[in-house]
Design a protein around this motif. Sequence first.
Motif, PDB file in Angstrom:
ATOM      1  N   UNK B  53       0.807  -1.227   0.000  1.00  0.00           N
ATOM      2  CA  UNK B  53       0.000   0.000   0.000  1.00  0.00           C
ATOM      3  C   UNK B  53       0.835   1.270   0.000  1.00  0.00           C
ATOM      4  N   UNK B  54       0.293   2.301   0.654  1.00  0.00           N
ATOM      5  CA  UNK B  54       0.896   3.626   0.580  1.00  0.00           C
ATOM      6  C   UNK B  54       2.063   3.784   1.541  1.00  0.00           C
ATOM      7  N   UNK B  55       3.043   4.576   1.128  1.00  0.00           N
ATOM      8  CA  UNK B  55       4.176   4.903   1.998  1.00  0.00           C
ATOM      9  C   UNK B  55       3.789   6.081   2.889  1.00  0.00           C
ATOM     10  N   UNK B  56       4.766   6.522   3.698  1.00  0.00           N
ATOM     11  CA  UNK B  56       4.550   7.738   4.495  1.00  0.00           C
ATOM     12  C   UNK B  56       4.530   8.954   3.559  1.00  0.00           C
ATOM     13  N   UNK B  57       4.116  10.075   4.089  1.00  0.00           N
ATOM     14  CA  UNK B  57       4.067  11.301   3.270  1.00  0.00           C
ATOM     15  C   UNK B  57       5.481  11.781   2.935  1.00  0.00           C
ATOM     16  N   UNK B  58       5.583  12.448   1.801  1.00  0.00           N
ATOM     17  CA  UNK B  58       6.879  12.930   1.330  1.00  0.00           C
ATOM     18  C   UNK B  58       6.787  14.449   1.140  1.00  0.00           C
ATOM     19  N   UNK B  59       7.402  15.195   2.045  1.00  0.00           N
ATOM     20  CA  UNK B  59       7.259  16.657   1.950  1.00  0.00           C
ATOM     21  C   UNK B  59       7.698  17.234   0.596  1.00  0.00           C
ATOM     22  N   UNK B  60       8.845  16.749   0.089  1.00  0.00           N
ATOM     23  CA  UNK B  60       9.375  17.313  -1.163  1.00  0.00           C
ATOM     24  C   UNK B  60       8.347  17.257  -2.295  1.00  0.00           C
ATOM     25  N   UNK B  61       7.837  16.048  -2.543  1.00  0.00           N
ATOM     26  CA  UNK B  61       6.963  15.911  -3.709  1.00  0.00           C
ATOM     27  C   UNK B  61       5.542  16.400  -3.407  1.00  0.00           C
ATOM     28  N   UNK B  62       5.177  16.411  -2.115  1.00  0.00           N
ATOM     29  CA  UNK B  62       3.893  17.025  -1.759  1.00  0.00           C
ATOM     30  C   UNK B  62       3.942  18.506  -2.149  1.00  0.00           C
ATOM     31  N   UNK B  63       5.124  19.107  -1.915  1.00  0.00           N
ATOM     32  CA  UNK B  63       5.289  20.526  -2.239  1.00  0.00           C
ATOM     33  C   UNK B  63       5.110  20.810  -3.709  1.00  0.00           C
ATOM     34  N   UNK B  64       5.780  20.013  -4.544  1.00  0.00           N
ATOM     35  CA  UNK B  64       5.638  20.365  -5.970  1.00  0.00           C
ATOM     36  C   UNK B  64       4.410  19.742  -6.628  1.00  0.00           C
ATOM     37  N   UNK B  65       3.683  18.939  -5.832  1.00  0.00           N
ATOM     38  CA  UNK B  65       2.380  18.456  -6.329  1.00  0.00           C
ATOM     39  C   UNK B  65       1.342  19.586  -6.268  1.00  0.00           C
ATOM     40  N   UNK B  66       1.583  20.559  -5.379  1.00  0.00           N
ATOM     41  CA  UNK B  66       0.591  21.625  -5.190  1.00  0.00           C
ATOM     42  C   UNK B  66       0.282  22.393  -6.489  1.00  0.00           C
ATOM     43  N   UNK B  67       1.292  22.930  -7.199  1.00  0.00           N
ATOM     44  CA  UNK B  67       0.951  23.641  -8.452  1.00  0.00           C
ATOM     45  C   UNK B  67       0.235  22.748  -9.460  1.00  0.00           C
ATOM     46  N   UNK B  68       0.596  21.444  -9.464  1.00  0.00           N
ATOM     47  CA  UNK B  68      -0.075  20.515 -10.383  1.00  0.00           C
ATOM     48  C   UNK B  68      -1.552  20.406 -10.035  1.00  0.00           C
ATOM     49  N   UNK B  69      -1.844  20.231  -8.724  1.00  0.00           N
ATOM     50  CA  UNK B  69      -3.239  20.084  -8.309  1.00  0.00           C
ATOM     51  C   UNK B  69      -4.037  21.349  -8.621  1.00  0.00           C
ATOM     52  N   UNK B  70      -3.408  22.502  -8.445  1.00  0.00           N
ATOM     53  CA  UNK B  70      -4.102  23.758  -8.759  1.00  0.00           C
ATOM     54  C   UNK B  70      -4.394  23.836 -10.264  1.00  0.00           C
ATOM     55  N   UNK B  71      -3.427  23.389 -11.083  1.00  0.00           N
ATOM     56  CA  UNK B  71      -3.645  23.391 -12.541  1.00  0.00           C
ATOM     57  C   UNK B  71      -4.737  22.406 -12.944  1.00  0.00           C
ATOM     58  N   UNK B  72      -4.728  21.228 -12.309  1.00  0.00           N
ATOM     59  CA  UNK B  72      -5.760  20.226 -12.640  1.00  0.00           C
ATOM     60  C   UNK B  72      -7.136  20.775 -12.250  1.00  0.00           C
ATOM     61  N   UNK B  73      -7.195  21.479 -11.104  1.00  0.00           N
ATOM     62  CA  UNK B  73      -8.467  22.067 -10.666  1.00  0.00           C
ATOM     63  C   UNK B  73      -8.983  23.059 -11.708  1.00  0.00           C
ATOM     64  N   UNK B  74      -8.092  23.906 -12.203  1.00  0.00           N
ATOM     65  CA  UNK B  74      -8.492  24.887 -13.226  1.00  0.00           C
ATOM     66  C   UNK B  74      -8.896  24.175 -14.511  1.00  0.00           C
ATOM     67  N   UNK B  75      -8.132  23.166 -14.880  1.00  0.00           N
ATOM     68  CA  UNK B  75      -8.360  22.468 -16.149  1.00  0.00           C
ATOM     69  C   UNK B  75      -9.667  21.684 -16.140  1.00  0.00           C
ATOM     70  N   UNK B  76      -9.937  20.994 -15.022  1.00  0.00           N
ATOM     71  CA  UNK B  76     -11.122  20.126 -14.982  1.00  0.00           C
ATOM     72  C   UNK B  76     -12.335  20.831 -14.363  1.00  0.00           C
ATOM     73  N   UNK B  77     -12.096  21.929 -13.655  1.00  0.00           N
ATOM     74  CA  UNK B  77     -13.193  22.608 -12.951  1.00  0.00           C
ATOM     75  C   UNK B  77     -13.611  21.865 -11.695  1.00  0.00           C
TER      76      UNK B  77
END
Lengths: 255, 376
Positions: B53-77
Amino acid sequence: MAKFVLTAGHTHSLPTVLIGEGIIRAGHEVASVMVVSPWQLRRAYRLVRQRGAGWLCRRVGLVRRRASMPSSRLDTLASEMGVRSGRIRSWAWRHGVAVKAVKSLNDSEAVTHLEHLIPDAVIYGGGGILRAPFIQAAGNVLNAHAGPLPDVRGMNAAEWAYLLGARREITIHRIDKGIDTGAPISVRALAEKPMDVDDLRELAVMAGVEEMIEVIREGRWRETSPVTNPQQSRQCFVMASAIREVLNWRIQAEP
Amino acid sequence: MLFGKSYKAERATSVVESKRDVYQAALRRVGEWCLRSERATGGSAAYQLPILGWSKSYPETTGYLIPTLLNVATFTGDNRYREAAERHGRWLLNIQSPEGWWAGGLHPNRSRAPSIFNTGQILKGMNALAAESGCEEWDAAAHRAQAWLLSNMQSEGLWPGGDYRASRTPSYYSEVLWPMAARALETNDGQAAERIRGSLQRIVERRTTEGAFRFWGFDESGFGFTHTIAYTIRGLQEGGLLLDDESIYRAPEAALEKMLRVSELRGGRLPGGFQESWMPDTSFMCLTGNAQTALCLLRMESTQSDDLRVVSGAARMLDAVVDRLPVSGAIAGSRPVWGPYMRGRYPNWAAKYVCDALIELDSRLAREVNEWRSSS
């Protein structure tokens, strides 16, 4: 009378047969057709990875080639020339032409075969990228390239020329060690508007066959024009499906 | 004839949207996987294992996942992505040190050593949230991180010692300099911008005659996964563009052209990595590297060449990743999955870069259609 050798990437190649027919009608000799054997597992695997399983099924006749097109442009040209099919062996048998199956055109076996025949020119009808030993042994290798040279070099040239807004024409040229960098001999414009991408390809192949036959009939195959900076233009590769769809859309939406 | 023409155009539009539909469906599927990667703490798991299953949280990639999630939100509504981005941001605020750095490795981690690279990647997330919401807290966290990164920079422009596995600053630290450049411009800090420009130039100086960059891998063996190679390239591109310095953003062009050619000859499948001599390792594909390189190509095309052949190359690289996308939307580290990059694991950054590349490619295709429509 000049002596020609043809190459083909498959035992079924209507363009190769039509060019062969054109050479014989022009009073020249076809000494041999060199066919790269399609029945190699590695080759089939590579082709399936490159072009998909559907392509292979169509090639070996498991699926009808184009259900929407009852008769292709090439079929029409073939019937005008009295050619019944693209099967190289049956056409060669009728004309007494030897068929040489090789694993690769760059194999020593293929090169030795060519050195033994000493042709005036080899007409390239497929079989992969040619290496220096083959080109040297052939002396003069002619190719019908589906786009304008040197602007659109490489794969899917007719499609890229259309999409990039380059001249819509095919080029007969000499093959040298570069990718479509050899000296051009003749060009033919694609005047007719295609219906879709498949039709565009077929128009280009047909124009290539017709122009090659004309170049041979008129003896222009010995003449070349100088090449201008062929390496400056970016080489084209297989068009991605998404870009092919953009092209299809443009062709269909164009008035 | 008017009816005939519009009918034809409509039919043609539906044709062009078919591949875009595939991309959009893939984006939704991979995006959902990213949402599922969120742990109870608010961070995103580093990776998923088939059985464990899932590993522990990863601060580094959680950080750069943020702009991606914001873009996906804009793209998909779909607002769930924006909400997840904010939760990730809050979690990162909670674990930021008072000095401004974030620790390396997964969280929680016994050795809470500060990490230059991870802090840089999280800075991307803070920058994105600050730009999106305008809230002071994101801005303050970004300010502290930037100050810490600048205070640790050597006079020669890079950071003392190495990080992760290398004993000197690897070239892919250009990915740290990119968000720093964005921050410096945002705060009108001209002095910081000049220091960052100098650091990027140090990395450009590492370019070999064949266009590769020395120290582009995790260690100093000369080998780099396409993941870190694309990091190096993208950092130079974005950092150079922000600072409007052609000598920086055009520096990786030769490397990109080389990778494009190799990929085209292999049907879109980049080798998993390269030596600095461009000797490839063709035994596997690094899927995130494929998606990242596609992004770099699209960036190069949009800023320099405007050539659909480059877009086609990028699309084929991305097709090689998403054409065999599992129902779960997880993207493996390597293909085959037992390849040496993230062996047997499905990292969240692979999903992140696939989402980024899908959005970028779809936007480019939409632009192509719209521009042609308006010109005709």
